[in-house]
Design an enzyme around this catalytic site. Structure first.
Site, PDB file in Angstrom:
ATOM      1  N   ASP A  62      -1.848  10.400  -2.236  1.00 50.78           N
ATOM      2  CA  ASP A  62      -2.025   9.648  -3.312  1.00 50.78           C
ATOM      3  C   ASP A  62      -2.237  10.099  -4.558  1.00 50.78           C
ATOM      4  O   ASP A  62      -2.140   9.296  -5.499  1.00 50.78           O
ATOM      5  CB  ASP A  62      -3.406   8.741  -2.689  1.00 50.78           C
ATOM      6  CG  ASP A  62      -3.013   7.779  -1.492  1.00 50.78           C
ATOM      7  OD1 ASP A  62      -2.703   8.425  -0.278  1.00 50.78           O
ATOM      8  OD2 ASP A  62      -2.500   6.464  -1.819  1.00 50.78           O
ATOM      9  N   ARG A  87      -7.218  -0.221  -7.158  1.00 52.33           N
ATOM     10  CA  ARG A  87      -7.703   0.824  -6.151  1.00 52.33           C
ATOM     11  C   ARG A  87      -7.484   2.250  -6.978  1.00 52.33           C
ATOM     12  O   ARG A  87      -6.592   2.443  -7.748  1.00 52.33           O
ATOM     13  CB  ARG A  87      -6.448   0.880  -4.945  1.00 52.33           C
ATOM     14  CG  ARG A  87      -6.502  -0.394  -4.066  1.00 52.33           C
ATOM     15  CD  ARG A  87      -5.577  -0.092  -2.814  1.00 52.33           C
ATOM     16  NE  ARG A  87      -6.055   0.826  -1.997  1.00 52.33           N
ATOM     17  CZ  ARG A  87      -5.622   1.305  -0.838  1.00 52.33           C
ATOM     18  NH1 ARG A  87      -3.957   0.813  -0.509  1.00 52.33           N
ATOM     19  NH2 ARG A  87      -5.981   1.968   0.075  1.00 52.33           N
ATOM     20  N   ASN A 137      -5.217  12.225   0.564  1.00 55.33           N
ATOM     21  CA  ASN A 137      -4.252  11.534   1.152  1.00 55.33           C
ATOM     22  C   ASN A 137      -5.253  10.365   2.337  1.00 55.33           C
ATOM     23  O   ASN A 137      -6.575  10.769   2.269  1.00 55.33           O
ATOM     24  CB  ASN A 137      -3.336  12.344   2.093  1.00 55.33           C
ATOM     25  CG  ASN A 137      -2.422  11.433   2.751  1.00 55.33           C
ATOM     26  OD1 ASN A 137      -1.941  10.727   2.113  1.00 55.33           O
ATOM     27  ND2 ASN A 137      -1.980  11.725   4.058  1.00 55.33           N
ATOM     28  N   LYS A 138      -4.723   9.849   2.944  1.00 57.84           N
ATOM     29  CA  LYS A 138      -5.498   9.037   4.060  1.00 57.84           C
ATOM     30  C   LYS A 138      -6.389   9.904   4.766  1.00 57.84           C
ATOM     31  O   LYS A 138      -6.094  10.801   5.196  1.00 57.84           O
ATOM     32  CB  LYS A 138      -4.465   8.319   4.897  1.00 57.84           C
ATOM     33  CG  LYS A 138      -5.054   7.434   5.953  1.00 57.84           C
ATOM     34  CD  LYS A 138      -6.014   6.342   5.501  1.00 57.84           C
ATOM     35  CE  LYS A 138      -5.462   5.543   4.216  1.00 57.84           C
ATOM     36  NZ  LYS A 138      -6.298   4.827   3.548  1.00 57.84           N
ATOM     37  N   ARG A 146       0.917  -1.362  -0.087  1.00 56.60           N
ATOM     38  CA  ARG A 146      -0.074  -0.051  -0.124  1.00 56.60           C
ATOM     39  C   ARG A 146       1.186   1.362   0.049  1.00 56.60           C
ATOM     40  O   ARG A 146       2.194   1.169   0.070  1.00 56.60           O
ATOM     41  CB  ARG A 146      -1.035  -0.021   1.101  1.00 56.60           C
ATOM     42  CG  ARG A 146      -0.860  -0.826   2.457  1.00 56.60           C
ATOM     43  CD  ARG A 146       0.393  -0.516   3.086  1.00 56.60           C
ATOM     44  NE  ARG A 146       0.260   0.913   3.508  1.00 56.60           N
ATOM     45  CZ  ARG A 146       0.942   2.312   3.729  1.00 56.60           C
ATOM     46  NH1 ARG A 146       2.423   1.551   3.870  1.00 56.60           N
ATOM     47  NH2 ARG A 146       0.583   3.129   3.906  1.00 56.60           N
ATOM     48  N   GLY A 147       0.304   2.611   0.035  1.00 61.19           N
ATOM     49  CA  GLY A 147       1.039   3.339  -0.246  1.00 61.19           C
ATOM     50  C   GLY A 147       1.362   3.875  -1.738  1.00 61.19           C
ATOM     51  O   GLY A 147       1.528   2.720  -2.627  1.00 61.19           O
ATOM     52  N   ALA A 148       1.051   5.168  -2.329  1.00 58.04           N
ATOM     53  CA  ALA A 148       0.875   5.271  -3.705  1.00 58.04           C
ATOM     54  C   ALA A 148       2.263   4.761  -4.445  1.00 58.04           C
ATOM     55  O   ALA A 148       1.951   4.119  -5.424  1.00 58.04           O
ATOM     56  CB  ALA A 148       0.407   6.771  -3.890  1.00 58.04           C
ATOM     57  N   GLN A 162      -2.223   2.185   9.841  1.00 57.97           N
ATOM     58  CA  GLN A 162      -0.956   2.376   8.931  1.00 57.97           C
ATOM     59  C   GLN A 162       0.105   3.204   9.877  1.00 57.97           C
ATOM     60  O   GLN A 162       1.353   2.801   9.864  1.00 57.97           O
ATOM     61  CB  GLN A 162      -0.933   3.044   7.750  1.00 57.97           C
ATOM     62  CG  GLN A 162      -1.747   1.951   7.003  1.00 57.97           C
ATOM     63  CD  GLN A 162      -3.440   2.226   6.839  1.00 57.97           C
ATOM     64  OE1 GLN A 162      -3.842   2.847   7.734  1.00 57.97           O
ATOM     65  NE2 GLN A 162      -3.900   2.227   5.404  1.00 57.97           N
TER      66      GLN A 162
HETATM   67  O1  MRU Z   1      -4.593   3.281   2.246  1.00 59.19           O
HETATM   68  P1  MRU Z   1      -3.095   3.201   2.269  1.00 59.19           P
HETATM   69  O2  MRU Z   1      -2.132   2.643   3.308  1.00 59.19           O
HETATM   70  O3  MRU Z   1      -2.414   2.841   0.716  1.00 59.19           O
HETATM   71  O4  MRU Z   1      -2.742   4.810   2.148  1.00 59.19           O
HETATM   72  C1  MRU Z   1      -1.637   5.384   1.909  1.00 59.19           C
HETATM   73  C2  MRU Z   1      -1.493   6.779   2.387  1.00 59.19           C
HETATM   74  O5  MRU Z   1      -2.295   7.467   2.575  1.00 59.19           O
HETATM   75  C3  MRU Z   1      -0.056   7.442   2.245  1.00 59.19           C
HETATM   76  O6  MRU Z   1      -0.224   8.627   2.946  1.00 59.19           O
HETATM   77  C4  MRU Z   1       0.191   7.882   0.792  1.00 59.19           C
HETATM   78  O7  MRU Z   1      -0.018   6.733  -0.230  1.00 59.19           O
HETATM   79  C5  MRU Z   1       1.560   8.587   0.604  1.00 59.19           C
HETATM   80  S1  MRU Z   1       2.676   7.165   0.596  1.00 59.19           S
HETATM   81  C6  MRU Z   1       4.239   7.762   0.207  1.00 59.19           C
END
Ligand code: MRU
Length: 366
Positions: free
Chosen positions: A246, A92, A256-257, A53-55, A205
């Protein structure tokens, strides 16, 4: 990055097996489990179920998804490859990096009829993406360092308190992370920092991954509830907020999250700088209004109703929190309008969260 003295990345290519492997992040911090990406379905599952996970990491995994599609298609069929890429891109919706990574590898494959040449091209491009993203994050760390150094100077060397949300660390990228890169760089240069880590419900996370990463690197940190940030800001306990993203529109709106927007509001009210760190692969060059246009992923309500952790016997268990009949809604991201963002930290430097600011760093997009 170092984990107990061993260099690790969240994704790598196993040259013997000819497949990508990933850390299954669902098990962290309690178990370090590795998953093999043998098929496109494995890649889809890894992204959907959030082994990865994470962009930026989703982008890199999507790239290896295209490689895997080529690996598993003996006939080198263009239509079938394009269909597999559509499946990958749909897994996603919020992180723009997924489509970016998939399309970049797909482009290098199209027009190559020889399967070996196509496979070699797909692998080379996937590996290039991984290395480029690692370097981008290193540069984000270099550029963001000045913010932390300046605050440290003003505080006479007392610890700089940085608040972050979710995990935008190396586990979300390939190396260094985005939001965490300036923290690692500052720490490595001897600047005293302390990080407030939002636990980041529902999947934690922050509590699971950011705390684990920072701890492994020796960085002082404290896990807080998602609702604590405003209180800490009011009481002078936060000097700086840095988060990841993201998808950031080329006008500076930041997805973002979920919960990031509330932190930005609290930071604005308390005059605390709110920075967003991102590689350019996270910029959406076509979207103007993030609040109305960025697709927000809605995930399984069970992620809200059940919480995972270790029981007294050391077993990973999930427990139910609300009444079983209460509906839950799981909006996974929110959008922070550019007016609440103090600045963006990219691999090319820092800029205003605005069209002009972004185009100054990326003039080729004018
Ligand atoms: O749902 P996730 O864990 O994929 O969400 C991730 C985030 O929101 C991160 O802050 C974002 O992807 C930046 S990662 C460098």
């Amino acid at each position: 990055m170092l984990v107990d003295g061993k260099q690790m990345r969240p994704i790598w290519f196993d040259a013997d097996l000819k497949i990508a492997k990933v850390i299954d992040q669902r098990m962290l911090p309690h178990q370090l489990v590795v998953a093999d990406l043998n098929t496109v379905d494995d890649v889809i599952e890894a992204i959907r179920e959030m082994f990865v996970r994470g962009a930026p990491l989703i982008g890199a995994t999507g790239a290896f998804g295209v490689y895997t599609a080529v690996l598993r298609d003996q006939e080198c069929n263009d239509d079938r490859l394009a269909a597999e890429c559509d499946r990958l891109k749909a897994v996603r919706p919020t992180a723009v990096n997924l489509a970016w990574g998939v399309e970049r590898v797909l482009e290098t494959c199209m027009g190559r009829d020889d399967r070996d040449a196509r496979l070699a091209a797909a692998l080379a491009e996937s590996l290039a993406i991984v290395e480029e993203e690692a370097e981008n994050c290193r540069l984000i760390g270099e550029h963001g360092l000045s913010l932390i150094r300046e605050i440290s100077r003003k505080k006479g060397g007392k610890p700089v308190n940085i608040l972050t949300h979710c995990n935008a660390g190396w586990l979300a990228t390939v190396e260094y992370g985005t939001a965490t890169a300036p923290m690692y760089t500052a720490f490595d240069q001897g600047i005293e920092i302390h990080v407030w880590v939002d636990e980041t419900r529902p999947l934690n996370q922050g509590a699971r991954l950011t705390a684990w990463e920072l701890g492994k690197h020796g960085i002082a940190h404290t896990v807080i509830t998602d609702n604590a940030g405003g209180h800490l800001m009011q009481h002078g306990m936060v000097d700086l907020v840095i988060v990841g993203t993201d998808r950031t529109t080329w006008t500076g709106d930041v997805a973002n999250k979920i919960g990031t927007y509330l932190k930005a509001l609290a930071a604005k009210d308390n005059d605390i700088p709110f920075y967003v760190a991102l590689p350019s692969s996270t910029i959406d060059w076509e979207m103007d209004n993030g609040v109305t246009s960025i697709p927000i992923e809605e995930r399984d309500p069970a992620e809200i109703s059940h919480i995972q952790g270790l029981d007294g016997g050391g077993n990973l268990v999930k427990v139910l929190v609300p009444p079983p009949a209460s509906p839950c809604a799981n909006h996974a991201f929110d959008v922070t309008p550019s007016r609440l963002v103090t600045g963006l930290i990219t691999e090319r430097g820092m800029c205003d969260a605005s069209r002009e600011g972004i185009l100054t760093l990326f003039p080729e997009k004018r």
